[in-house]
Motif scaffolding. Structure first.
Motif, short mmCIF file in Angstrom:
data_model
loop_
_atom_site.label_atom_id
_atom_site.label_comp_id
_atom_site.label_asym_id
_atom_site.label_seq_id
_atom_site.Cartn_x
_atom_site.Cartn_y
_atom_site.Cartn_z
N VAL A 56 41.12 73.63 10.30
CA VAL A 56 40.40 72.63 11.10
C VAL A 56 40.39 71.29 10.37
CG1 VAL A 56 38.14 73.31 10.17
CG2 VAL A 56 38.27 72.12 12.36
N THR A 57 40.62 70.22 11.13
CA THR A 57 40.62 68.86 10.59
C THR A 57 39.75 67.99 11.49
OG1 THR A 57 42.90 69.20 9.85
CG2 THR A 57 42.08 66.94 9.84
N ARG A 58 38.94 67.13 10.85
CA ARG A 58 38.10 66.20 11.60
C ARG A 58 38.66 64.78 11.48
NH1 ARG A 58 32.00 67.53 9.78
NH2 ARG A 58 31.60 65.72 11.12
N TYR A 59 38.46 64.00 12.54
CA TYR A 59 38.92 62.62 12.60
C TYR A 59 37.78 61.73 13.05
CZ TYR A 59 43.29 65.19 12.59
OH TYR A 59 44.30 66.06 12.26
N ILE A 60 37.72 60.54 12.52
CA ILE A 60 36.65 59.60 12.86
C ILE A 60 36.70 59.23 14.34
CG2 ILE A 60 35.76 57.28 12.43
CD1 ILE A 60 36.88 57.59 9.56
N ASN A 61 37.91 59.06 14.88
CA ASN A 61 38.09 58.72 16.29
C ASN A 61 39.55 59.01 16.67
OD1 ASN A 61 39.64 56.48 15.32
ND2 ASN A 61 37.79 55.23 15.23
N MET A 62 39.89 58.72 17.91
CA MET A 62 41.25 59.01 18.38
C MET A 62 42.29 58.16 17.66
SD MET A 62 42.60 61.18 20.35
CE MET A 62 44.31 61.49 20.71
N ASN A 63 41.96 56.94 17.32
CA ASN A 63 42.91 56.10 16.57
C ASN A 63 43.22 56.70 15.22
OD1 ASN A 63 43.21 54.20 18.59
ND2 ASN A 63 41.53 52.92 17.84
N ASP A 64 42.21 57.26 14.55
CA ASP A 64 42.40 57.94 13.27
C ASP A 64 43.39 59.09 13.44
OD1 ASP A 64 42.04 58.77 10.58
OD2 ASP A 64 40.29 59.98 11.12
N PHE A 65 43.21 59.88 14.50
CA PHE A 65 44.13 60.99 14.77
C PHE A 65 45.56 60.48 14.97
CE2 PHE A 65 46.64 63.55 17.60
CZ PHE A 65 46.55 64.80 17.02
N LYS A 66 45.72 59.45 15.82
CA LYS A 66 47.06 58.94 16.13
C LYS A 66 47.74 58.35 14.90
CE LYS A 66 46.38 58.01 21.03
NZ LYS A 66 46.33 56.99 22.09
N GLU A 67 46.98 57.72 14.01
CA GLU A 67 47.56 57.19 12.77
C GLU A 67 48.07 58.30 11.88
OE1 GLU A 67 44.61 54.75 10.86
OE2 GLU A 67 44.60 53.29 12.50
N LYS A 68 47.39 59.44 11.87
CA LYS A 68 47.78 60.56 11.00
C LYS A 68 48.84 61.46 11.64
CE LYS A 68 43.56 60.39 8.42
NZ LYS A 68 42.17 60.75 8.34
N HIS A 69 49.05 61.32 12.95
CA HIS A 69 50.03 62.15 13.65
C HIS A 69 50.88 61.28 14.59
CE1 HIS A 69 48.00 65.75 12.18
NE2 HIS A 69 46.87 65.15 12.49
N PRO A 70 51.61 60.31 14.03
CA PRO A 70 52.42 59.45 14.90
C PRO A 70 53.49 60.26 15.62
CG PRO A 70 53.00 59.11 12.60
CD PRO A 70 51.81 60.03 12.61
N GLY A 71 53.68 59.96 16.88
CA GLY A 71 54.72 60.65 17.65
C GLY A 71 54.34 62.03 18.14
N ALA A 72 53.09 62.44 17.94
CA ALA A 72 52.67 63.77 18.39
C ALA A 72 52.72 63.85 19.91
CB ALA A 72 51.25 64.05 17.91
N VAL A 73 53.21 64.98 20.41
CA VAL A 73 53.19 65.23 21.85
C VAL A 73 51.82 65.82 22.17
CG1 VAL A 73 54.19 66.55 23.76
CG2 VAL A 73 55.66 65.60 21.96
N ILE A 74 51.04 65.09 22.98
CA ILE A 74 49.68 65.52 23.30
C ILE A 74 49.57 65.76 24.80
CG2 ILE A 74 47.24 64.90 23.24
CD1 ILE A 74 47.93 62.96 20.93
N TRP A 75 49.31 67.00 25.17
CA TRP A 75 49.03 67.37 26.55
C TRP A 75 47.53 67.25 26.74
CZ3 TRP A 75 53.07 67.91 29.66
CH2 TRP A 75 54.30 68.21 29.08
N MET A 76 47.10 66.55 27.78
CA MET A 76 45.68 66.32 28.02
C MET A 76 45.22 67.12 29.24
SD MET A 76 45.45 62.26 27.13
CE MET A 76 46.99 61.83 27.99
N ALA A 77 44.34 68.07 29.00
CA ALA A 77 43.82 68.91 30.07
C ALA A 77 42.68 68.19 30.77
CB ALA A 77 43.35 70.24 29.51
N THR A 78 42.85 67.97 32.06
CA THR A 78 41.86 67.26 32.85
C THR A 78 41.89 67.76 34.29
OG1 THR A 78 41.22 65.10 33.74
CG2 THR A 78 43.55 65.39 33.20
N THR A 79 40.75 67.78 34.93
CA THR A 79 40.69 68.18 36.33
C THR A 79 41.34 67.15 37.24
OG1 THR A 79 38.51 67.16 36.58
CG2 THR A 79 38.57 69.51 36.00
N LYS A 80 41.65 65.98 36.70
CA LYS A 80 42.19 64.87 37.50
C LYS A 80 43.73 64.83 37.54
CE LYS A 80 38.14 62.42 35.86
NZ LYS A 80 37.61 63.54 35.11
#
Length: 163
Positions: A56-80
């Protein structure tokens, strides 16, 4: 595989998801703020005695995550979303993100990458499924697409043997 929880609010859900991640050799990424303390007993109780085995890894915010994982393929689960989670091809290093229980993933993130938004089909009279259940549904489809690589088949009974 990787699961991202964006600002989760309920410790029991995160504990259950942590247990699922341990069972599937999946990493868990927590985007703050969290709606609970990481050491809350509800979190540990739901995760049972598996929490110390969790990657498990914690991030301050989404920008922190994106900086540490550039180019990551992120699937976003949403009812929309327009496309169903079974209609996409998950890669073995992909990330699947779920939003907080009360509001989901912020729409600002969804509109940035509509082609990676996925949904779980459900009746129109319900707002959403339980977060822990949603993670399990989508994660196991992603793992199925990877032929459950790295997961062992147990198949053994405790007291008796199969015929």
């Amino acid at each position: 595989m990787h699961i991202i929880l964006h600002q989760p609010e309920i410790p029991q859900n995160t504990g259950n998801i942590g247990r699922t991640c341990v069972a599937t050799n999946t990493s868990l990424h927590l985007i703050e703020p969290l709606g609970f303390q990481i050491n809350e007993k509800q979190l540990k109780r739901a995760g049972m005695d598996y929490w110390d085995k969790l990657d498990v890894t914690r991030y301050i915010n989404m920008n922190d995550f994106k900086e540490k994982h550039p180019g990551a393929v992120i699937w976003m689960a949403t009812t929309k979303a327009h496309q169903c989670y079974t209609d996409v091809k998950f890669g073995p290093d992909d990330y699947i993100m779920f939003g907080r229980e009360s509001a989901g993933i912020p729409e600002e993130l969804l509109v940035e990458d509509e082609e990676h938004c996925i949904r779980i089909p459900m009746g129109e009279n319900i707002r959403s499924l339980n977060l822990s259940n949603s993670v399990a549904i989508v994660l196991y489809e992603a793992l199925r697409q990877q032929q459950f690589a790295g997961l062992e088949e147990n198949g053994q009974l405790h007291r008796l043997e199969w015929k």
